[in-house]
Design an enzyme around this catalytic site. Structure first.
Site, PDB file in Angstrom:
ATOM      1  CG  ASN A  42      -1.950  -1.046   1.167  1.00 42.76           C
ATOM      2  OD1 ASN A  42      -2.596  -1.227   0.144  1.00 42.76           O
ATOM      3  ND2 ASN A  42      -2.108  -1.769   2.253  1.00 42.76           N
ATOM      4  CB  THR A  43       4.488   1.738   0.520  1.00 45.05           C
ATOM      5  OG1 THR A  43       4.508   0.754   1.530  1.00 45.05           O
ATOM      6  CG2 THR A  43       5.380   2.888   0.876  1.00 45.05           C
ATOM      7  CD  GLN A  44      -1.176   5.927  -0.658  1.00 41.10           C
ATOM      8  OE1 GLN A  44      -1.539   6.822  -1.379  1.00 41.10           O
ATOM      9  NE2 GLN A  44      -1.990   5.198   0.046  1.00 41.10           N
TER      10      GLN A  44
ATOM     11  CG  HIS B  19       8.566   8.773  -1.504  1.00 39.79           C
ATOM     12  ND1 HIS B  19       8.492  10.091  -1.127  1.00 39.79           N
ATOM     13  CD2 HIS B  19       9.308   8.740  -2.622  1.00 39.79           C
ATOM     14  CE1 HIS B  19       9.163  10.819  -2.013  1.00 39.79           C
ATOM     15  NE2 HIS B  19       9.666  10.024  -2.929  1.00 39.79           N
ATOM     16  NE  ARG B  20       8.303   0.368   4.806  1.00 41.28           N
ATOM     17  CZ  ARG B  20       7.111  -0.194   4.650  1.00 41.28           C
ATOM     18  NH1 ARG B  20       6.400   0.051   3.567  1.00 41.28           N
ATOM     19  NH2 ARG B  20       6.657  -1.002   5.569  1.00 41.28           N
TER      20      ARG B  20
END
Lengths: 283, 269
Positions: A42-44, B19-20
Site C-alpha cells: 500500500n506504500t504510496q 517513499h516509505r
C-alpha cells in the site's frame, strides 16, 4: 518514452504516454525488483498535491484560506482547484496534500452528510456538528494509518459549535494526529503563516493560565482576521514555490458557511535597491 | 566470505529508493508522577510539537479515568489519544458489568494486556498511572510501550525524562544523599504534598529551560485518599503564586477520594 526499436509500433500504456518528458515525479513508477514482489504494498506517495491551508478564529466565527493550485511535483498542473469544501451548513474542510485522496474524502463525507440529512427529515435528529465531523475524520485517518494505507492529507476543520456558542478549529493529518488551536496552518504554512497568525491573535486575545491563547477573550474582528489571512497568503505566495497567487477565503459563523471567489494578492517584484537586512550589505 | 560481503553490498545499492510511510511520530512533551503516603500527583506539560514546530500550546496528556485513578500518556499523540479512548471504553464496560469502578492495580494489569496485544505494531506511548490503591496508599505504575510495568514511588517519562528522573532519584529515593548515623535514610514515597508539588513544579520549570519540547502549560492532578484533609492544597497560601486549584467532581458515585487539578503556566519560548 521508449525509443528501443523493439517497442516501435507498439501501443503505449496510458502511463507511458503521460510520461513523455520524465518530469518529476512523472518518472516515478512502482519500483520493480525482487523487493517489490511478495505481500501487497500500500506504500504510496502523494502525486497531485495542494500546499498550505491556514485558519484563524475571530469574533463570531472562523476563517480558512487555501490557494487554488494542485501541483504535479514542481509542475503547476491544475490552477483552478478548490481546496475548501463546505460540509453541511456550519463546517468547512480545508485540505492540503494528495488531491485524489481529497476527492475521496469529499465523496465519503458528502455521502455521510446526505445519509444524515435523510434522517433529519423524519426525526428530531440533530445535524452533525463540526466536532462530530472532525472526530469522524480523525478516526478515518487513524484507521487508514493503522492499515499502513494512509490518506496523504493534512486537513483543517473549521466550524461553528452551537453547543458552546463559539467557533471550532481543528487539525488532522495522515498519521491520525489531531490538535486544536485558535490559529492553525498545515505544511509550509506552519513555518511561514503560523507565526504571523499567532502574533496577530495573541496581540489582541492575550494568553491564559495553561499557556492557551485567548485569556482576554477579545478576538480579532472579521476585517482584522481577513487582513492577517491576506497577509499570510501573500507571504506564502512569495516564499512557497508550490503556491499560486490565487486563493479563496472561507468563513463560518452562526449564519453558515461562505466561500469567497478566488482573489489575488498585490505583489511587488521591483529591484530591491533600498532593501537592507539581507545578503552582504554592510549598511 | 568476501564474495558474500560484496554481493550484499551490491544488493543494498540496487534496492529501490522508496517513499516509505512511517506510521509513527514523536510529539514531545513530558509527564511525571509521584506517590505520597495518602495521595498521588500525576502531571504533564501541555505542549504538543513535531520537530521544531509547536503544533499547539494546549493538548491534554493527563486523563482522569476513575474517582481514584489518573493516567498520563506521552509519545505519539495519535496513539495516546486512541489508547486512552480504548482504556476508558473498557473501564465503562467494567463498571456496567460489576457496578463498581476498577481498582488501580486492575487498571494497571489491563493496560499491560492492552499494550502487549499490540506487541508487533505497538502503541508508541509511554504511560504513567497514578492514584490511590485499595489500601489507601498513593500509587504510581509506569509502563513501557509494549506493556512491561511496575509500581514505583515516582517516575518521569517523555522528552525530558533524562533531565527529570535523576533529580527524582535524588529527591524522592534519596540517592547519593548521606544521612547522619543516628538518622536513618527515609523510606521513599512519604514526602508531604507541599514538598511533592514543589518538586513537580521545579522539575517542569527546569525541563522547560533546557528542553525545547517542554513548556507552555503544566497540569498537575492530585488524587487524595479517602478521609484525608485537603487544607495543605486548598488553604490560602498553601501553593506558590500563579498556581490555581480546581476540584474535579467524582465521575461515579464517589468513594470519598477527591481529585484536584492544579494548573500553572510554563515558559512559551
Amino acid at each position: 518514452m521508449n525509443h528501443h526499436p523493439a517497442a516501435w509500433g507498439q501501443p503505449l500504456t496510458a502511463h507511458q504516454q503521460f510520461d513523455m518528458y520524465s518530469t518529476n515525479p512523472m518518472g516515478m513508477s512502482a519500483p520493480r525488483s525482487a523487493h517489490s514482489h511478495g505481500p501487497v504494498q500500500n506504500t504510496q506517495w502523494p502525486l497531485v498535491t495542494g500546499t498550505s491551508v491556514i485558519g484563524i478564529k475571530y469574533e463570531g466565527g472562523v476563517m480558512l484560506a487555501a490557494d487554488n493550485l494542485a501541483s504535479y511535483g514542481s509542475l503547476a498542473r491544475f490552477r483552478d482547484i478548490e481546496r475548501l469544501h463546505a460540509l453541511g451548513t456550519h463546517t468547512i474542510l480545508g485540505v492540503a496534500g494528495d488531491m485524489s485522496d481529497f476527492q475521496y474524502l469529499k465523496k465519503e463525507l458528502d455521502g455521510l452528510l446526505r445519509e444524515e440529512e435523510t434522517l433529519t427529515l423524519t426525526d428530531a435528529h440533530p445535524p452533525l456538528s463540526p466536532n462530530n465531523l472532525y472526530t469522524f475524520l480523525a478516526n478515518l485517518f487513524y484507521a487508514r494509518r493503522n492499515k499502513i494505507n494512509p490518506l496523504w492529507n493534512a486537513c483543517l476543520v473549521g466550524g461553528w459549535d452551537f453547543k458552546k456558542d463559539e467557533s471550532f478549529l481543528g487539525y488532522v493529518d495522515l498519521l491520525g494526529t489531531t490538535y486544536t488551536a485558535p490559529t492553525l496552518a498545515t505544511g509550509f504554512g506552519a513555518h511561514i503563516a503560523q507565526p504571523l497568525l499567532r502574533e496577530a491573535y495573541e496581540a489582541k486575545a492575550g494568553v491564559d493560565l495553561e499557556g492557551r491563547p485567548g485569556a482576554d477573550g477579545r478576538l480579532l474582528t472579521a476585517e482584522e482576521a481577513e487582513a492577517v489571512i491576506d497577509d499570510c497568503m501573500k507571504v506564502l505566495y512569495y516564499r512557497d514555490a508550490r503556491s499560486i497567487n490565487k486563493y479563496q477565503v472561507a468563513r463560518v459563523t452562526k449564519d453558515g458557511v461562505s466561500i469567497s471567489e478566488s482573489k489575488s494578492s498585490e505583489t511587488e517584484w521591483m529591484y530591491a535597491e533600498g532593501l537592507r537586512g539581507y545578503g552582504g550589505q554592510t549598511q | 566470505m568476501a564474495l558474500f560481503a560484496a554481493s550484499a553490498q551490491q544488493e543494498a545499492v540496487a534496492a529501490p529508493i522508496q517513499h516509505r510511510f512511517d506510521p509513527y511520530e514523536d510529539n514531545g512533551g513530558t509527564i511525571l508522577s509521584i506517590a505520597g503516603a495518602d495521595f498521588s500527583v500525576i502531571a504533564g506539560d501541555t505542549r504538543q510539537s513535531q520537530g521544531y514546530n509547536i503544533q499547539t500550546r494546549y493538548a491534554r496528556k493527563v486523563w482522569q479515568l476513575t474517582d481514584k485513578v489518573v493516567l498520563a500518556t506521552n509519545g505519539f499523540a495519535a496513539d495516546g489519544a486512541n489508547f486512552v479512548k480504548k482504556v476508558k471504553q473498557r473501564l465503562e464496560w467494567y463498571e456496567n458489568a460489576h457496578q463498581k469502578q476498577m481498582s488501580i492495580k486492575s487498571i494497571a494489569r489491563m493496560i499491560q494486556t492492552m499494550l502487549y496485544a499490540k506487541r508487533f505494531f505497538p502503541y508508541y506511548v509511554y504511560n504513567i498511572l497514578g492514584g490511590i490503591e485499595e489500601d489507601g496508599t498513593g500509587a504510581v505504575y509506569s509502563f513501557d510501550p509494549v506493556g512491561s510495568y511496575e509500581r514505583e514511588a515516582c517516575r518521569a517519562a517523555g522528552a525530558a525524562q533524562s533531565l527529570i528522573q535523576p533529580f527524582l532519584d535524588n529527591q524522592i529515593y534519596f540517592r547519593n544523599q548521606t544521612f547522619p548515623a543516628d538518622q536513618p535514610k527515609p523510606i521513599p514515597g512519604n514526602l508531604p504534598l507541599g514538598t511533592v508539588l514543589g518538586l513537580v513544579i521545579d522539575s517542569f520549570t527546569s525541563a522547560t529551560e533546557r528542553h525545547i519540547e517542554v513548556g507552555d502549560g503544566l497540569e498537575m492532578y492530585v488524587v487524595m485518599a479517602k478521609g484525608r484533609a485537603v487544607d495543605d492544597l486548598t488553604s490560602k497560601g498553601a501553593l506558590p503564586e500563579g498556581v490555581v486549584v480546581e476540584e474535579l467532581g467524582p465521575l461515579g458515585e464517589g468513594g470519598g477520594e477527591r481529585t484536584f487539578l492544579v494548573r500553572r503556566t510554563l515558559k512559551r519560548d
